[in-house]
Design a protein around this motif. Structure first.
Motif, PDB file in Angstrom:
ATOM      1  N   GLU A 299     -19.509 110.282 -35.745  1.00  0.00           N
ATOM      2  CA  GLU A 299     -20.225 112.059 -35.061  1.00  0.00           C
ATOM      3  C   GLU A 299     -19.669 112.047 -33.243  1.00  0.00           C
ATOM      4  O   GLU A 299     -19.366 112.661 -33.120  1.00  0.00           O
ATOM      5  CB  GLU A 299     -21.702 112.112 -34.986  1.00  0.00           C
ATOM      6  CG  GLU A 299     -21.782 111.547 -35.905  1.00  0.00           C
ATOM      7  CD  GLU A 299     -24.010 112.097 -36.385  1.00  0.00           C
ATOM      8  OE1 GLU A 299     -24.476 112.859 -35.449  1.00  0.00           O
ATOM      9  OE2 GLU A 299     -24.614 111.713 -37.389  1.00  0.00           O
ATOM     10  N   TYR A 300     -19.711 110.581 -32.946  1.00  0.00           N
ATOM     11  CA  TYR A 300     -19.120 110.658 -31.655  1.00  0.00           C
ATOM     12  C   TYR A 300     -17.573 111.669 -31.710  1.00  0.00           C
ATOM     13  O   TYR A 300     -16.826 112.374 -30.612  1.00  0.00           O
ATOM     14  CB  TYR A 300     -18.614 109.547 -30.424  1.00  0.00           C
ATOM     15  CG  TYR A 300     -18.128 109.287 -29.277  1.00  0.00           C
ATOM     16  CD1 TYR A 300     -18.917 110.017 -28.617  1.00  0.00           C
ATOM     17  CD2 TYR A 300     -17.099 109.104 -29.614  1.00  0.00           C
ATOM     18  CE1 TYR A 300     -18.254 109.695 -26.831  1.00  0.00           C
ATOM     19  CE2 TYR A 300     -16.121 109.236 -28.081  1.00  0.00           C
ATOM     20  CZ  TYR A 300     -16.820 109.414 -26.576  1.00  0.00           C
ATOM     21  OH  TYR A 300     -16.385 109.546 -26.098  1.00  0.00           O
TER      22      TYR A 300
ATOM     23  N   ASP B 299     -16.378 112.985 -34.308  1.00  0.00           N
ATOM     24  CA  ASP B 299     -15.782 115.097 -33.682  1.00  0.00           C
ATOM     25  C   ASP B 299     -16.282 116.003 -33.180  1.00  0.00           C
ATOM     26  O   ASP B 299     -16.114 116.720 -33.569  1.00  0.00           O
ATOM     27  CB  ASP B 299     -17.323 115.119 -35.299  1.00  0.00           C
ATOM     28  CG  ASP B 299     -17.068 116.203 -36.607  1.00  0.00           C
ATOM     29  OD1 ASP B 299     -15.417 116.337 -36.762  1.00  0.00           O
ATOM     30  OD2 ASP B 299     -17.842 116.596 -36.727  1.00  0.00           O
ATOM     31  N   GLU B 300     -17.652 115.043 -32.787  1.00  0.00           N
ATOM     32  CA  GLU B 300     -17.969 115.731 -30.815  1.00  0.00           C
ATOM     33  C   GLU B 300     -16.758 115.612 -30.175  1.00  0.00           C
ATOM     34  O   GLU B 300     -17.109 116.725 -29.285  1.00  0.00           O
ATOM     35  CB  GLU B 300     -19.116 115.946 -30.552  1.00  0.00           C
ATOM     36  CG  GLU B 300     -20.193 115.741 -31.140  1.00  0.00           C
ATOM     37  CD  GLU B 300     -21.118 115.198 -31.805  1.00  0.00           C
ATOM     38  OE1 GLU B 300     -21.687 114.629 -30.400  1.00  0.00           O
ATOM     39  OE2 GLU B 300     -22.240 114.877 -32.112  1.00  0.00           O
TER      40      GLU B 300
ATOM     41  N   LEU C 107     -17.601 117.206 -39.885  1.00  0.00           N
ATOM     42  CA  LEU C 107     -19.479 117.059 -40.417  1.00  0.00           C
ATOM     43  C   LEU C 107     -19.635 118.959 -40.659  1.00  0.00           C
ATOM     44  O   LEU C 107     -18.840 119.742 -39.791  1.00  0.00           O
ATOM     45  CB  LEU C 107     -20.280 116.805 -38.794  1.00  0.00           C
ATOM     46  CG  LEU C 107     -21.080 115.206 -39.281  1.00  0.00           C
ATOM     47  CD1 LEU C 107     -21.106 115.291 -37.726  1.00  0.00           C
ATOM     48  CD2 LEU C 107     -21.919 115.407 -39.590  1.00  0.00           C
TER      49      LEU C 107
ATOM     50  N   ARG D 232     -25.127 119.505 -41.841  1.00  0.00           N
ATOM     51  CA  ARG D 232     -24.844 118.254 -41.968  1.00  0.00           C
ATOM     52  C   ARG D 232     -26.030 117.894 -41.763  1.00  0.00           C
ATOM     53  O   ARG D 232     -26.059 115.977 -41.856  1.00  0.00           O
ATOM     54  CB  ARG D 232     -24.889 118.723 -40.328  1.00  0.00           C
ATOM     55  CG  ARG D 232     -24.435 117.705 -39.267  1.00  0.00           C
ATOM     56  CD  ARG D 232     -23.882 118.570 -37.856  1.00  0.00           C
ATOM     57  NE  ARG D 232     -24.910 119.573 -36.929  1.00  0.00           N
ATOM     58  CZ  ARG D 232     -24.571 120.388 -36.943  1.00  0.00           C
ATOM     59  NH1 ARG D 232     -23.549 121.499 -37.358  1.00  0.00           N
ATOM     60  NH2 ARG D 232     -25.551 120.880 -36.224  1.00  0.00           N
TER      61      ARG D 232
ATOM     62  N   ARG E 208     -25.568 113.454 -43.553  1.00  0.00           N
ATOM     63  CA  ARG E 208     -26.426 112.009 -42.672  1.00  0.00           C
ATOM     64  C   ARG E 208     -27.473 111.233 -43.933  1.00  0.00           C
ATOM     65  O   ARG E 208     -27.401 110.514 -43.851  1.00  0.00           O
ATOM     66  CB  ARG E 208     -26.352 112.296 -41.461  1.00  0.00           C
ATOM     67  CG  ARG E 208     -25.876 112.679 -40.628  1.00  0.00           C
ATOM     68  CD  ARG E 208     -27.002 113.465 -39.552  1.00  0.00           C
ATOM     69  NE  ARG E 208     -26.295 113.924 -37.956  1.00  0.00           N
ATOM     70  CZ  ARG E 208     -26.256 115.195 -37.535  1.00  0.00           C
ATOM     71  NH1 ARG E 208     -26.912 115.427 -37.856  1.00  0.00           N
ATOM     72  NH2 ARG E 208     -25.626 115.477 -36.199  1.00  0.00           N
TER      73      ARG E 208
ATOM     74  N   TYR F 279     -17.220 114.349 -43.797  1.00  0.00           N
ATOM     75  CA  TYR F 279     -18.104 113.476 -42.715  1.00  0.00           C
ATOM     76  C   TYR F 279     -18.689 112.347 -43.962  1.00  0.00           C
ATOM     77  O   TYR F 279     -18.254 111.195 -44.428  1.00  0.00           O
ATOM     78  CB  TYR F 279     -19.396 113.657 -42.536  1.00  0.00           C
ATOM     79  CG  TYR F 279     -20.604 112.717 -41.574  1.00  0.00           C
ATOM     80  CD1 TYR F 279     -20.207 111.857 -40.422  1.00  0.00           C
ATOM     81  CD2 TYR F 279     -21.276 112.639 -42.393  1.00  0.00           C
ATOM     82  CE1 TYR F 279     -20.989 111.147 -39.737  1.00  0.00           C
ATOM     83  CE2 TYR F 279     -22.437 111.852 -42.366  1.00  0.00           C
ATOM     84  CZ  TYR F 279     -22.242 110.895 -41.173  1.00  0.00           C
ATOM     85  OH  TYR F 279     -22.956 109.518 -40.354  1.00  0.00           O
TER      86      TYR F 279
END
Length: 233
Positions: A74-75, A77-78, A86, A93, A97, A156
């Motif tokens: 997630e880090y 992707d952001e 994601l 989303r 998860r 993801y």
């Protein structure tokens, strides 16, 4: 704006958790330095960066340290917006998860425990539970009617459960008594497995199969022996 800070990854050559992170970085075209760890003789660097769990993977981005593979995904992707992994929709989303966590807690745990359990009723129970978990994942794939869980491109959830395509067949070979991903029973999963494993980014970043077999044969015997010793003690 893309971050230009140096990226380093502490990993282990056979860990699917480490490979998740590498796949995500490669998909996004992020340059990184890979640092191999000996998880049986942990380096001072690993113990310093991850004093709580003392495990890989560990992502270092500039002066920031990020732990746990799902959180690292997630880090990534952001931080690097190109090639989003994601889903953009909040519900999609959340579901990605959910299924990543489900596969980890049900399929992974049961398949791994079966591998590390002596042949008998207990092993059959874990294998049965692994197959039951895969049935639910199969239905999710059928419902999506696409090449990957993420649609027509890897996302993801594909990265999170990518180990099913490569690690699970190795475990099946070592166990020898069953096929969890039976293509006649799970055609959608079998098709996804081929699509995922043959993706250019993935197929060029997989551990040697013969080396994996030797490693997991040793590891399963070692854990089985520890279990037997604990029962006697």
């Amino acid at each position: 704006m893309e971050s230009k800070e140096a990226v380093k990854l502490l990993g282990f050559w056979v860990s699917p958790f480490s490979f998740r992170v590498e796949w995500a970085l490669r998909l996004k075209g992020v340059e990184y330095e890979y640092i191999e760890e000996d998880v049986f003789n942990k380096s001072p660097l690993l113990l310093e960066l991850n004093p709580v769990h003392k495990k890989v993977p560990v992502l270092i981005h500039g002066d920031k340290v990020i732990l746990e593979s799902f959180i690292i995904l997630e880090y990534i992707d952001e931080t690097w917006k190109q090639f989003p992994i994601l889903p953009q929709d909040p519900y999609d989303r959340a579901m990605a998860r959910f299924w990543a966590k489900f596969a980890e807690e049900k399929l992974w745990i049961n398949a791994w425990t079966a591998l590390c359990t002596e042949e008998g009723e207990d092993r059959e129970m874990y294998l049965k539970q692994a197959v039951e978990s895969l049935e639910k994942i199969e239905q999710e794939l059928i419902k999506g009617k696409s090449k990957f869980f993420g649609g027509e491109s890897i996302g993801y959830l594909d990265i999170a459960i990518g180990w099913i395509s490569y690690w699970l067949p190795v475990w099946e070979e070592i166990i020898g008594s069953t096929t969890i991903v039976d293509p006649t029973r799970f055609p959608a999963t079998a098709g996804w497995t081929e699509n995922f494993r043959n993706h250019p980014v993935i197929k060029d970043k997989l551990p040697p199969r013969d080396k994996m077999i030797v490693y997991f044969q040793w590891r399963s015997k070692e854990i089985s022996a520890l279990k037997a010793s604990a029962k006697k003690g």
